[in-house]
Design a protein around this motif. Structure first.
Motif, PDB file in Angstrom:
ATOM      1  N   ALA A   1       0.835  -1.197   0.000  1.00 59.58           N
ATOM      2  CA  ALA A   1       0.000   0.000   0.000  1.00 59.58           C
ATOM      3  C   ALA A   1       0.872   1.251   0.000  1.00 59.58           C
ATOM      4  N   GLU A   2       0.244   2.381  -0.287  1.00 59.18           N
ATOM      5  CA  GLU A   2       0.961   3.659  -0.244  1.00 59.18           C
ATOM      6  C   GLU A   2       0.179   4.655   0.606  1.00 59.18           C
ATOM      7  N   VAL A   3       0.866   5.277   1.540  1.00 56.12           N
ATOM      8  CA  VAL A   3       0.264   6.374   2.305  1.00 56.12           C
ATOM      9  C   VAL A   3       0.389   7.628   1.445  1.00 56.12           C
ATOM     10  N   VAL A   4      -0.730   8.079   0.887  1.00 55.15           N
ATOM     11  CA  VAL A   4      -0.681   9.223  -0.032  1.00 55.15           C
ATOM     12  C   VAL A   4      -0.848  10.544   0.693  1.00 55.15           C
ATOM     13  N   ARG A   5      -1.332  10.512   1.935  1.00 57.19           N
ATOM     14  CA  ARG A   5      -1.350  11.713   2.777  1.00 57.19           C
ATOM     15  C   ARG A   5      -1.252  11.279   4.230  1.00 57.19           C
TER      16      ARG A   5
ATOM     17  N   THR B   1      -7.786   7.297   9.884  1.00 59.32           N
ATOM     18  CA  THR B   1      -7.234   6.611   8.715  1.00 59.32           C
ATOM     19  C   THR B   1      -8.341   6.375   7.702  1.00 59.32           C
ATOM     20  N   LEU B   2      -8.139   6.852   6.476  1.00 61.96           N
ATOM     21  CA  LEU B   2      -9.069   6.624   5.378  1.00 61.96           C
ATOM     22  C   LEU B   2      -8.426   5.644   4.409  1.00 61.96           C
ATOM     23  N   ILE B   3      -9.135   4.571   4.060  1.00 63.75           N
ATOM     24  CA  ILE B   3      -8.579   3.524   3.194  1.00 63.75           C
ATOM     25  C   ILE B   3      -9.457   3.359   1.958  1.00 63.75           C
ATOM     26  N   GLY B   4      -8.811   3.347   0.798  1.00 62.46           N
ATOM     27  CA  GLY B   4      -9.531   3.104  -0.446  1.00 62.46           C
ATOM     28  C   GLY B   4      -8.592   2.575  -1.503  1.00 62.46           C
ATOM     29  N   TRP B   5      -9.106   2.434  -2.720  1.00 59.41           N
ATOM     30  CA  TRP B   5      -8.280   1.996  -3.859  1.00 59.41           C
ATOM     31  C   TRP B   5      -8.933   2.543  -5.129  1.00 59.41           C
TER      32      TRP B   5
ATOM     33  N   ALA C   1     -12.179  17.642   5.829  1.00 65.01           N
ATOM     34  CA  ALA C   1     -12.002  17.378   7.259  1.00 65.01           C
ATOM     35  C   ALA C   1     -11.038  18.362   7.892  1.00 65.01           C
ATOM     36  N   THR C   2     -10.041  18.786   7.131  1.00 67.20           N
ATOM     37  CA  THR C   2      -9.079  19.768   7.650  1.00 67.20           C
ATOM     38  C   THR C   2      -9.787  21.037   8.105  1.00 67.20           C
ATOM     39  N   LYS C   3     -10.820  21.436   7.354  1.00 61.51           N
ATOM     40  CA  LYS C   3     -11.586  22.626   7.718  1.00 61.51           C
ATOM     41  C   LYS C   3     -12.371  22.422   9.007  1.00 61.51           C
ATOM     42  N   GLU C   4     -12.583  21.139   9.359  1.00 64.33           N
ATOM     43  CA  GLU C   4     -13.271  20.815  10.617  1.00 64.33           C
ATOM     44  C   GLU C   4     -12.273  20.567  11.747  1.00 64.33           C
ATOM     45  N   GLY C   5     -10.980  20.753  11.456  1.00 59.33           N
ATOM     46  CA  GLY C   5      -9.953  20.535  12.465  1.00 59.33           C
ATOM     47  C   GLY C   5      -9.562  19.085  12.645  1.00 59.33           C
ATOM     48  N   VAL C   6      -9.858  18.230  11.646  1.00 60.00           N
ATOM     49  CA  VAL C   6      -9.546  16.807  11.725  1.00 60.00           C
ATOM     50  C   VAL C   6      -8.458  16.469  10.706  1.00 60.00           C
ATOM     51  N   SER C   7      -7.418  15.782  11.164  1.00 65.08           N
ATOM     52  CA  SER C   7      -6.302  15.394  10.305  1.00 65.08           C
ATOM     53  C   SER C   7      -6.496  13.950   9.849  1.00 65.08           C
ATOM     54  N   CYS C   8      -6.631  13.750   8.538  1.00 67.60           N
ATOM     55  CA  CYS C   8      -6.879  12.408   7.991  1.00 67.60           C
ATOM     56  C   CYS C   8      -5.639  11.861   7.293  1.00 67.60           C
ATOM     57  N   GLU C   9      -5.345  10.590   7.568  1.00 67.88           N
ATOM     58  CA  GLU C   9      -4.308   9.873   6.834  1.00 67.88           C
ATOM     59  C   GLU C   9      -4.994   9.053   5.749  1.00 67.88           C
ATOM     60  N   VAL C  10      -4.526   9.172   4.514  1.00 72.99           N
ATOM     61  CA  VAL C  10      -5.154   8.502   3.382  1.00 72.99           C
ATOM     62  C   VAL C  10      -4.234   7.410   2.862  1.00 72.99           C
ATOM     63  N   ILE C  11      -4.767   6.188   2.780  1.00 73.97           N
ATOM     64  CA  ILE C  11      -4.005   5.034   2.295  1.00 73.97           C
ATOM     65  C   ILE C  11      -4.628   4.520   1.001  1.00 73.97           C
ATOM     66  N   ASP C  12      -3.792   4.408  -0.030  1.00 76.54           N
ATOM     67  CA  ASP C  12      -4.186   3.727  -1.267  1.00 76.54           C
ATOM     68  C   ASP C  12      -3.728   2.286  -1.152  1.00 76.54           C
TER      69      ASP C  12
ATOM     70  N   ASP D   1      -1.824  -5.064   2.081  1.00 73.95           N
ATOM     71  CA  ASP D   1      -0.766  -4.632   2.993  1.00 73.95           C
ATOM     72  C   ASP D   1      -1.317  -4.431   4.401  1.00 73.95           C
ATOM     73  N   GLU D   2      -1.446  -5.537   5.119  1.00 75.98           N
ATOM     74  CA  GLU D   2      -1.993  -5.509   6.474  1.00 75.98           C
ATOM     75  C   GLU D   2      -1.135  -4.655   7.409  1.00 75.98           C
ATOM     76  N   GLU D   3       0.175  -4.742   7.253  1.00 73.89           N
ATOM     77  CA  GLU D   3       1.084  -3.996   8.135  1.00 73.89           C
ATOM     78  C   GLU D   3       0.878  -2.485   8.001  1.00 73.89           C
ATOM     79  N   ALA D   4       0.767  -1.995   6.775  1.00 65.15           N
ATOM     80  CA  ALA D   4       0.594  -0.557   6.565  1.00 65.15           C
ATOM     81  C   ALA D   4      -0.718  -0.067   7.162  1.00 65.15           C
ATOM     82  N   VAL D   5      -1.769  -0.841   6.976  1.00 68.43           N
ATOM     83  CA  VAL D   5      -3.083  -0.454   7.499  1.00 68.43           C
ATOM     84  C   VAL D   5      -3.072  -0.434   9.023  1.00 68.43           C
ATOM     85  N   LEU D   6      -2.564  -1.495   9.639  1.00 66.79           N
ATOM     86  CA  LEU D   6      -2.571  -1.564  11.103  1.00 66.79           C
ATOM     87  C   LEU D   6      -1.655  -0.510  11.721  1.00 66.79           C
TER      88      LEU D   6
END
Length: 321
Positions: free
Chosen positions: A193-197, A203-207, A221-232, A240-245
Motif C-alpha cells: 500500500a501507499e500512504v498518499v497523505r 485513517t481513510l482507506i480506499g483503492w 475534514a481539515t476545515k473541521e480541524g480533523v487530520s486524515c491519513e489517506v491510504i491507497d 498490505d496488512e502492516e501498513a493499514v494496522l
C-alpha cells in the motif's frame, strides 16, 4: 501521460522485452474501447496483438492454455461487468492450476486486464466493481491503480508476476488522471500500500478512483480541524496488512470506502482485520462507506457512490464517538 497512455506504454515495454508476450481481447487490435492498445498491432504484428471472438470464457480459457505452455498472455475483458462468463475459468482453473498440479504445471504468467467502476453514464452493465468476488479465491493477485504511474508500475509487475494477476482499471481515470510518468521500465510491488497523505486523527482507506475522493474528504475534514491519513491499498490480494494496522494504531480511527456494494465488499475484510488485530488501539468502531446494495444506477450515480461528503459524515461519526 494520462492513464490509458501509461497502460499502453507498459504493454509496449512488456511486448518489447518478452517475445512470448501476447495481447488479445475484444477489439484490442483496433486500439480497444478505451484506446489502451493503440498502435500495438502495427508495432508487434497481428500474431501477437489480435482480436478475439465475443466470448469471455473463450478468452480466458485460451489465455490459461497459453500461460501453461510458457507464453505471457495479457488478456483484456472489455468491461469488468462481463467477466462473469469467465468466472469458472479464472476461479476453478487459473487460480488452482499450480496447486492441483503440485507445481509441475501453472499459468503464473497470466494477466487479466479489465476496466471497472463508475464512469458517469455507464448504468448497471458498465459500472460494476466486482473485485471482491475474486479476493475470496486463493491463487490470484488483484491490483487496482489510482493513476497513470500506478497503472504502469502495477501492470508491469502483474505481467511479470509468477502468479495469475487481475488488474482492475478504473475506467473514469483513463483520461481524467494525468501526471508525469517515468518513461523507463519500472514496477511497483504487488501487495504494498501507499500512504498518499499523512495524518493523525483518522485513517481513510480506499483503492482506485476512491482514493481521489478520500483526498477530497481529507481536505474537507481539515476545515473541521480533523487530520486524515489517506491510504491507497493498491493491491487487494495480497493486501498490505502492516501498513493499514500501523496507520490505525496511530490514529485510533478507521473509515473504509469503496464503490462496490457494502455487503460482502472487500471493505468487510479490512474492517474485520482491523478490529481483530487493532482493537485495543481503536477509539471508535470501524466505518464503511460504500455503494448501496442495489444494482448500479444510471440516473442517480452520485447518490450511489461514496462521495467525499458521505465519507466526511463517517469521519465526523468516528471523531465524535
Amino acid at each position: 501521460m494520462n492513464m490509458f497512455q501509461a497502460i499502453n506504454n507498459a504493454m509496449e515495454l512488456a511486448l518489447s522485452s518478452d517475445d512470448k508476450a501476447l495481447l488479445f481481447g475484444e477489439d484490442v487490435a483496433f486500439g480497444g474501447v478505451f484506446r489502451c492498445s493503440m498502435n500495438l498491432r502495427e508495432q508487434f504484428g497481428r500474431e501477437r496483438v489480435f482480436n478475439t471472438p465475443l466470448s469471455e470464457q473463450g478468452i480466458l480459457g485460451f489465455a490459461i492454455g497459453l500461460a501453461s505452455v510458457g507464453y505471457t498472455p495479457i488478456a483484456e475483458i472489455q468491461f469488468a461487468d462481463y467477466v462473469y462468463p469467465a468466472f469458472d475459468q479464472i476461479v476453478n482453473e487459473a487460480a488452482k492450476y499450480r496447486y492441483r498440479a503440485g507445481s509441475t504445471w501453472h499459468c503464473g504468467s497470466l494477466t487479466i486486464r479489465m476496466p471497472s467502476g463508475a464512469v458517469g453514464h455507464g448504468g448497471l452493465y458498465h459500472s460494476q466493481s466486482p473485485e471482491a468476488f475474486f479476493t475470496h479465491c486463493p491463487g490470484l493477485n488483484i491490483v487496482v491503480p489510482r493513476g497513470p504511474s500506478q497503472a504502469k508500475g502495477l501492470l508491469l509487475a502483474a505481467i511479470r508476476s509468477p502468479d495469475p494477476t487481475l488488474v482492475f482499471e478504473p475506467k473514469v481515470l483513463y483520461r481524467q488522471a494525468v501526471e508525469e510518468v517515468a518513461v523507463d521500465d519500472f514496477e511497483l510491488p504487488i501487495g504494498k500500500a501507499e500512504v498518499v497523505r499523512e495524518g493523525t486523527d483518522v485513517t481513510l482507506i480506499g483503492w482506485g478512483n476512491q482514493v481521489h475522493r478520500l483526498l477530497q474528504t481529507a481536505d474537507l475534514a481539515t476545515k473541521e480541524g480533523v487530520s486524515c491519513e489517506v491510504i491507497d491499498l493498491q493491491s487487494l490480494a495480497p493486501w498490505d496488512e502492516e501498513a493499514v494496522l500501523t496507520s490505525v494504531e496511530k490514529t485510533g480511527r478507521c473509515v473504509i470506502a469503496h464503490e462496490a456494494p457494502k455487503t460482502s465488499g472487500f471493505g468487510a475484510e479490512l474492517a474485520a482485520t482491523v478490529q481483530d488485530k487493532g482493537f485495543l488501539k481503536l477509539e471508535a468502531p470501524v466505518q464503511r462507506v460504500c455503494g448501496w446494495d442495489t444494482p448500479f444506477p444510471l440516473a442517480f450515480e452520485e447518490f450511489y457512490l461514496p462521495t467525499p461528503l458521505r465519507v466526511l459524515d463517517a469521519v465526523k461519526k468516528v471523531t465524535s464517538f
